[in-house]
Design a protein around this motif. Structure first.
Motif, short mmCIF file in Angstrom:
data_model
loop_
_atom_site.label_atom_id
_atom_site.label_comp_id
_atom_site.label_asym_id
_atom_site.label_seq_id
_atom_site.Cartn_x
_atom_site.Cartn_y
_atom_site.Cartn_z
N SER A 193 70.27 52.86 36.96
CA SER A 193 70.48 54.28 36.73
C SER A 193 70.27 54.63 35.26
O SER A 193 69.71 55.69 34.94
N GLY A 194 70.74 53.74 34.35
CA GLY A 194 70.60 54.01 32.93
C GLY A 194 69.15 54.07 32.49
O GLY A 194 68.75 54.96 31.72
N ALA A 198 67.11 57.32 31.20
CA ALA A 198 66.47 57.29 29.88
C ALA A 198 64.98 57.66 29.95
O ALA A 198 64.31 57.67 28.91
N GLY A 199 64.48 57.89 31.14
CA GLY A 199 63.09 58.32 31.28
C GLY A 199 62.12 57.22 31.65
O GLY A 199 60.91 57.45 31.72
N VAL A 200 62.64 56.00 31.91
CA VAL A 200 61.77 54.90 32.33
C VAL A 200 61.46 55.07 33.82
O VAL A 200 62.34 55.39 34.62
N SER A 201 60.21 54.89 34.19
CA SER A 201 59.82 55.07 35.59
C SER A 201 60.42 53.96 36.45
O SER A 201 60.70 52.86 35.97
N PRO A 202 60.63 54.22 37.76
CA PRO A 202 61.12 53.16 38.65
C PRO A 202 60.23 51.93 38.62
O PRO A 202 60.74 50.80 38.70
N GLN A 203 58.93 52.11 38.51
CA GLN A 203 58.03 50.96 38.50
C GLN A 203 58.28 50.07 37.29
O GLN A 203 58.44 48.84 37.42
N ILE A 204 58.35 50.65 36.10
CA ILE A 204 58.59 49.86 34.89
C ILE A 204 59.99 49.25 34.91
O ILE A 204 60.20 48.11 34.49
N THR A 205 60.97 50.01 35.43
CA THR A 205 62.34 49.50 35.52
C THR A 205 62.39 48.22 36.35
O THR A 205 63.03 47.23 35.97
#
Length: 451
Positions: A193-194, A198-205
């Protein structure tokens, strides 16, 4: 690939002979294994939901006129219900996240003994990494679901393997395992969630989270002290009678003394007065049946606890929405989930301070929780979300306490010959309860959303 170690006749535990340093290494190792094993399982529901939502958005964008796309309600909410409902399509993700785990736990204990622990860990690492990659790069719904299934396979095989592995170490490693699995819920949900917030895409996360399977690999192969390469029920007495070190003999003697004390108290799960119980060959089918029969007083209450809490989490929690509250519906739901995970973490870390054998009491209290919240959803008599916050935290405390106490007392009260098989087999309880709750939550959710 499997590390070697001297193998003892009928050994209950082998914590290594490295003193307190080795004991802490093993405790931390099992804490990390618990964290990594459950991490992908915790993350997959949220991650798959986000990616499925993105794919649905693409589909609606290409199939609907541009002037109508902006008028589609966020989340595809139902407007005909008095409840703020969302589609139950994510229930498919829940079942994909638990059914493979359940199948593995039902059948693997009868055949997994032929596979060394090192190979199991490598397989779990590969499955977890593949799940992150598949869900991250998915271009279709089926790819996301397959990714969730791989995470479920990793978590299910890992749980029964690491619980079995714990019998070769000092019993306090169960405290580390329980605490680590509890931490996985909080760390997984907060980290995901954090990063998204913070604006990181689900893919990069999800790609960032590939570090988690690597930590599992390092924890097993480099942090734990050496463990036997095969489960204890595969060994014969002729393999090692002269190889026991003084430290290992002391550990075996202490375990046997503990078993005699437990037996004298009337709390040994499996009787010691049958001739075949003292054999050193593989467990027979009859012995395995006796072990399974003896586990029911623990497995049934554990299954009921998890049925109740996942019925609450998947069938009722979304419907406990308070309009006149400073948090939105999505924020309320997010805090419900977070407080639940905090409760699980606290209670799964409590074994050193609190041990409670009557786990059926946790089942009774959790079922009372379910009934209370079911009526609260139907008649909406709770005045504030703060009361629900407290109940959800309490729900997590009950579930975590039931889990760690169940496996602690199974380990303590089972004869050493059966202990490894018993720990692996008992792990089916929570998964069975979750699967049944997932199935039961569908009609209940549909009923309330149709009102």
């Amino acid at each position: 690939m499997e590390r070697s170690a001297s193998i003892n006749a009928d050994p209950p535990r082998q914590p290594g002979s490295h003193g307190s340093c080795g004991g802490w290494r093993n405790w931390v190792g099992f804490w990390l294994l618990g964290l990594c094993n459950n991490f992908a399982y915790v993350v997959m529901l949220s991650a798959a939901h986000d990616i499925l939502e993105k794919q649905e958005s693409k589909n609606s964008t290409t199939s609907a006129p541009p002037e109508l796309v902006g008028n589609v309600p966020s989340g595809n909410k139902s407007n005909s219900s008095g409840y703020d409902c969302s589609p139950v399509s994510t229930g498919a993700v829940l079942l994909a996240d638990i059914l493979p785990t359940l199948i593995i736990k039902l059948f693997a204990p009868f055949m997994i003994h032929v596979v060394p622990y090192g190979f199991r860990v490598l397989f779990c690492v590969a499955m977890a990494a593949t799940s992150f990659l598949l869900v991250s790069f998915s271009s279709a719904v089926w790819m996301s679901i397959v990714g969730v299934i791989f995470a479920s396979i990793s978590a299910g095989l890992g749980e029964l393997s690491f619980l079995s592995l714990s019998v070769f170490f000092d019993r306090n490693v169960l405290e580390g395992w329980g605490s680590g699995t509890g931490a996985a819920g909080v760390a997984g949900s907060l980290l995901y969630s954090g990063l998204i917030q913070a604006g990181v895409s689900p893919q990069i996360t999800l790609l960032i989270m590939l570090v988690v399977p690597l930590v599992m690999f390092a924890s097993y192969f480099y942090l734990l002290t050496p463990v036997p390469s095969l489960p204890q029920w595969r060994r014969s007495e002729t393999e090692h009678p002269a190889e026991d070190s003084p430290e290992q003999e002391r550990l075996i003697k202490e375990s046997e003394d503990e078993e005699r004390e437990t037996s004298a108290s009337g709390r040994i799960l499996f009787p010691l007065n049958v001739a075949e119980d003292r054999s050193t060959g593989p467990l027979t089918l009859k012995e395995k049946g006796r072990v399974i029969k003896g586990l029911w007083p623990f497995v049934l209450p554990l299954g009921l606890v998890y049925f109740a809490e996942y019925f609450i989490n998947q069938g009722l929690m979304e419907l406990l929405f308070f309009h006149n509250f400073f948090l939105s519906h999505a924020e309320q739901y997010r805090w419900y989930q977070t407080l639940y995970q905090v409760g699980v973490l606290v209670s799964r870390s409590s074994l050193r301070c609190f041990k409670f054998r009557r786990v059926w009491i946790f089942s009774l209290l959790q079922m009372m929780n379910l009934v209370l919240l079911l009526f609260a959803v139907r008649f909406q008599f709770l005045p504030s979300a703060w009361i629900v916050f407290a109940l959800i935290l309490y729900e997590g405390l009950l579930g975590g306490a039931a889990y760690v106490n169940t496996f602690h007392f199974i380990s303590k009260e089972t004869e050493s010959r059966y202990r490894e098989f018993a720990m692996a087999t008992a792990s089916v309880g929570d998964s069975l309860g979750i699967a049944l709750a997932g199935g039961a939550a569908f009609p209940v959710h549909d009923y309330f959303c149709s009102l």
